[in-house]
Scaffold this active site. Structure first.
Site, PDB file in Angstrom:
ATOM      1  CB  CYS A  59       5.408   8.650  -5.763  1.00 54.55           C
ATOM      2  SG  CYS A  59       5.957   7.560  -4.675  1.00 54.55           S
ATOM      3  CB  CYS A  92       4.025   8.689  -2.151  1.00 53.96           C
ATOM      4  SG  CYS A  92       5.969   8.275  -2.767  1.00 53.96           S
ATOM      5  CG  ASP A  93       0.946  10.298  -3.350  1.00 52.71           C
ATOM      6  OD1 ASP A  93       1.162  10.596  -2.040  1.00 52.71           O
ATOM      7  OD2 ASP A  93       1.385  11.268  -4.346  1.00 52.71           O
TER       8      ASP A  93
END
Ligand code: NDP
Length: 310
Positions: free
Chosen positions: A134, A137-138
């Protein structure tokens, strides 16, 4: 045991749309949000192809709006996941979080799909230490660093472009000699100054002392001209497709070979009366927010008709 008319499992565009329609039809639906409240779109940066948003909309924002809309019509939205079920007779029984049983006259399954991994042991070894599925997300952790993205579809191209906005350099590792993303996404990737596409390249493994420091690759793997090489990267992102989240229901419902729930024709009806499936868990073809929302609407309307006709 709680007895209800309509249970919706999952909180992506399919689940929330089903909740909006079922609430408005007077079914008093209960919706369990599942593992990832808001679904996969909460990990997308900008949604540019959902009609009605000429300037695009942030995925998280859109899911919050859908939730608010479902709440406004009285949907009972709860956190929890379906861990078991008995669909052998109506009303159907669904177990939530391994402890609570709900008896429902209609069930709408909108459990979506989860990111696939390559299946190499290094992905597990470096999980949370440089391996991610992701980018949104990261990606933040890789500002001004070098990352690799694996895959050649729309997700991979989208993630590569997103990461290129943060990182110094992005390698896109593509196993074939071409991308399969939409042309507009291909153009974005191929013309981006920070993205380098490595065609005909497979990931063999990862290396690094504590976290990912690089990736072992093979160009033309298995062919006489095979060429092995290493790339130094700080992050390794997977974008190679998804697996439908249908395991909990597979004992009772017909699935295709890849695990997608089979529905009848253009409807959301599964092979069990009163059980409907909508969104990515039943859609190997389109997998768009708009098609998921449309199928959630269909499922709720069919649930309402099923109840009315009994
Ligand atoms: P896709 O199935 O479209 O693409 C998967 C990609 O990963 C392919 O390039 C495939 O390679 C590659 N791949 C699969 N397995 C491996 C492996 N083991 N090793 C290396 N590469 C692998 O998945 P996406 O998630 O990209 O897209 C799914 C659907 O969602 C599509 O319909 C897409 O159009 C849609 N989508 C739309 C978006 C949008 O419109 N904004 C955004 C994201 C997705 P190969 O080509 O060789 O099979």
């Amino acid at each position: 045991m709680e007895k209800i008319k309509c249970l919706i499992i999952g909180s992506g565009p399919a689940g929330y749309t089903a909740a909006i329609y079922a609430s408005r039809a007077g079914l008093s639906p209960v919706l369990y949000e599942g593992l990832q409240p808001g679904g996969q779109l909460t990990t997308t940066s900008e949604i540019e192809n959902f009609p009605g948003y000429p300037n695009g909309i942030n995925g998280l924002e859109m899911m919050e709006d859908l939730k608010k809309q479902a709440l406004r019509f009285g949907a009972d939205i709860r956190s929890g996941i379906a861990t078991g079920c008995d669909l052998s007779q109506s009303p159907h029984k669904i177990i939530i979080d391994g402890e609570k049983t709900i008896e429902t006259e209609t069930l709408i399954i909108c459990t979506g799909a989860s990111a696939k991994y390559l299946g190499i042991p290094d992905e597990v070894q470096y999980a949370g230490r440089g391996v991610s599925a992701c980018a949104v997300c990261d990606g933040f952790f890789y500002r001004k660093k070098t990352v690799a993205v694996v895959g050649g579809g729309d997700s991979a191209c989208e993630e590569a472009v997103y990461l290129a906005g943060l990182a110094e350099k992005v390698y896109l590792i593509v196993r074939k000699d071409r991308l399969r993303a939409a042309q507009i996404m291909q153009d974005k990737v191929l013309n981006h100054p920070k993205i380098e596409v490595l065609f005909n390249t497979n990931t063999v493994g990862l290396f690094g002392e504590k976290a990912v420091e690089g990736v072992h690759l093979a160009r033309h793997a298995g062919a006489p001209q095979e060429e092995k090489f290493d790339l130094a990267v700080d992050g390794f992102f997977l974008a190679i497709g998804h697996t439908p989240n249908s395991a909990v229901f597979k004992k009772y419902l017909k699935l295709d070979d890849a695990g997608y729930i089979l529905t009848q024709g253009r409807s959301a009806q599964t092979d069990v009366p009163g059980v409907f499936a909508a969104g990515d868990v039943a859609d190997p073809h389109y997998r768009q927010a708009i098609t998921a929302a449309g199928s959630g609407c269909i499922a709720a309307m069919e649930a309402e008709r099923y109840l009315a006709n009994r």
